[in-house]
Motif scaffolding. Sequence first.
Motif, PDB file in Angstrom:
ATOM      1  N   LYS A 158       0.835  -1.193   0.000  1.00 44.56           N
ATOM      2  CA  LYS A 158       0.000   0.000   0.000  1.00 44.56           C
ATOM      3  C   LYS A 158       0.874   1.248   0.000  1.00 44.56           C
ATOM      4  O   LYS A 158       1.868   1.320   0.743  1.00 44.56           O
ATOM      5  CB  LYS A 158      -0.917   0.036   1.227  1.00 44.56           C
ATOM      6  N   THR A 160       1.284   4.895   1.220  1.00 48.22           N
ATOM      7  CA  THR A 160       0.748   5.498   2.443  1.00 48.22           C
ATOM      8  C   THR A 160       1.357   6.876   2.699  1.00 48.22           C
ATOM      9  O   THR A 160       2.379   7.240   2.125  1.00 48.22           O
ATOM     10  CB  THR A 160       1.078   4.610   3.656  1.00 48.22           C
ATOM     11  N   ASP A 212      -1.799   9.569  15.110  1.00 46.64           N
ATOM     12  CA  ASP A 212      -2.464   9.531  13.809  1.00 46.64           C
ATOM     13  C   ASP A 212      -2.063   8.235  13.132  1.00 46.64           C
ATOM     14  O   ASP A 212      -0.974   8.128  12.561  1.00 46.64           O
ATOM     15  CB  ASP A 212      -2.035  10.740  12.967  1.00 46.64           C
ATOM     16  N   GLY A 226      -4.619   6.132  11.418  1.00 49.79           N
ATOM     17  CA  GLY A 226      -5.820   5.645  10.759  1.00 49.79           C
ATOM     18  C   GLY A 226      -5.585   5.198   9.330  1.00 49.79           C
ATOM     19  O   GLY A 226      -4.453   5.151   8.837  1.00 49.79           O
ATOM     20  N   GLU A 227      -6.676   4.880   8.663  1.00 50.07           N
ATOM     21  CA  GLU A 227      -6.638   4.436   7.273  1.00 50.07           C
ATOM     22  C   GLU A 227      -5.806   5.389   6.423  1.00 50.07           C
ATOM     23  O   GLU A 227      -5.940   6.602   6.516  1.00 50.07           O
ATOM     24  CB  GLU A 227      -8.063   4.382   6.714  1.00 50.07           C
ATOM     25  N   GLY A 228      -4.932   4.837   5.628  1.00 49.85           N
ATOM     26  CA  GLY A 228      -4.081   5.639   4.748  1.00 49.85           C
ATOM     27  C   GLY A 228      -2.699   5.910   5.297  1.00 49.85           C
ATOM     28  O   GLY A 228      -1.815   6.352   4.554  1.00 49.85           O
ATOM     29  N   THR A 229      -2.477   5.654   6.601  1.00 47.75           N
ATOM     30  CA  THR A 229      -1.155   5.898   7.188  1.00 47.75           C
ATOM     31  C   THR A 229      -0.279   4.660   7.107  1.00 47.75           C
ATOM     32  O   THR A 229      -0.757   3.525   6.926  1.00 47.75           O
ATOM     33  CB  THR A 229      -1.262   6.307   8.669  1.00 47.75           C
ATOM     34  N   HIS A 236      -1.164   2.146   9.909  1.00 50.11           N
ATOM     35  CA  HIS A 236      -2.349   1.334   9.639  1.00 50.11           C
ATOM     36  C   HIS A 236      -2.026   0.211   8.662  1.00 50.11           C
ATOM     37  O   HIS A 236      -2.472  -0.937   8.843  1.00 50.11           O
ATOM     38  CB  HIS A 236      -3.468   2.227   9.082  1.00 50.11           C
ATOM     39  N   ALA A 237      -1.245   0.520   7.644  1.00 48.22           N
ATOM     40  CA  ALA A 237      -0.920  -0.484   6.627  1.00 48.22           C
ATOM     41  C   ALA A 237      -0.176  -1.677   7.226  1.00 48.22           C
ATOM     42  O   ALA A 237      -0.580  -2.831   7.041  1.00 48.22           O
ATOM     43  CB  ALA A 237      -0.098   0.153   5.514  1.00 48.22           C
ATOM     44  N   LYS A 273       0.144  -2.593  10.328  1.00 45.22           N
ATOM     45  CA  LYS A 273      -0.632  -3.265  11.375  1.00 45.22           C
ATOM     46  C   LYS A 273      -1.623  -4.247  10.769  1.00 45.22           C
ATOM     47  O   LYS A 273      -1.983  -5.253  11.388  1.00 45.22           O
ATOM     48  CB  LYS A 273      -1.366  -2.237  12.231  1.00 45.22           C
ATOM     49  N   ASN A 274      -2.039  -3.971   9.546  1.00 50.21           N
ATOM     50  CA  ASN A 274      -3.008  -4.832   8.871  1.00 50.21           C
ATOM     51  C   ASN A 274      -2.368  -5.765   7.848  1.00 50.21           C
ATOM     52  O   ASN A 274      -3.043  -6.330   6.987  1.00 50.21           O
ATOM     53  CB  ASN A 274      -4.078  -3.977   8.212  1.00 50.21           C
ATOM     54  N   SER A 328       4.179  -1.100   3.584  1.00 52.02           N
ATOM     55  CA  SER A 328       3.911   0.332   3.450  1.00 52.02           C
ATOM     56  C   SER A 328       5.004   0.992   2.611  1.00 52.02           C
ATOM     57  O   SER A 328       6.187   0.798   2.869  1.00 52.02           O
ATOM     58  CB  SER A 328       3.864   0.995   4.832  1.00 52.02           C
TER      59      SER A 328
END
Length: 254
Positions: free
Chosen positions: A179, A181, A214, A216-219, A222-223, A225-226, A230
């Motif tokens: 992703k 990011t 910060d 959340g989605e898009g960072t 977040h990438a 962690k899921n 990144s």
Amino acid sequence: MKFLVSNDDGVNAKGIKILAEMLKDLGDVVVFAPNRDRSGASNSLTLDRPIRVEKVSDDVFSVYGTPTDCVHLAVTGVLEEEPDMVISGINNAANLGDDVLYSGTVAAAIEGRYLGLPAIAVSIVLDSVKENRRKRDFHTVTYFLKKIIKHVIKHPLPQDTILNVNVPNLPIDEIKGMKVTRLGYRHKAENAIPIRDPRGFKMYWIGPAGPEADAGEGTDFHAVKNGFVSISPIQTDMTKHDFISELDQWAKNI
């Protein structure tokens, strides 16, 4: 293709050895890395003394300086032939969010970009501090990094851009993909930790980095962690362009 490889964990770090070996599949490799761990050195240059450079082998040099020193010296005087790309890493832990302000690994890539070369910083991400002793799956990092490098060779980065790559410490088949990011950021750092030396004088350890603020989605937080790799584009131009006009008006009223 000739790659210049550096890091901030030191010339003997496992990550840089695995990275250099992988890059030999893509071209020639030369390693310029600090003689010891210089994590957190950021973009510092050594200007108050000359810097010793020791040749460890035909393509490995140990530098008594910072990661930025390593890349700067390699490109501006030590190497007879300028490299085509700078790859920095594999950092032994994450460089997410505002970590990039302190990271010597990211700084080495930035120095390469300042000197006109495409540059990528790469790090492996553990789930938590408690996993610091867990075995690193560097093979996963090199698998995805090779794909990224091949793409960058065919599709060059903008002149002011480096890539900051963070790869979860997971087997390849557990990575969900890649992703693009933005950098997240953390809360302020934890307090410094006071200690006493053997003679009773007070000293301090720098406190741990703050928790995610910060993320959340898009960072990048977040990438990874899921379960995603990144890839964050970072620009060397630090000017806040969208504030220039407002600041100009402010300055005129001083």
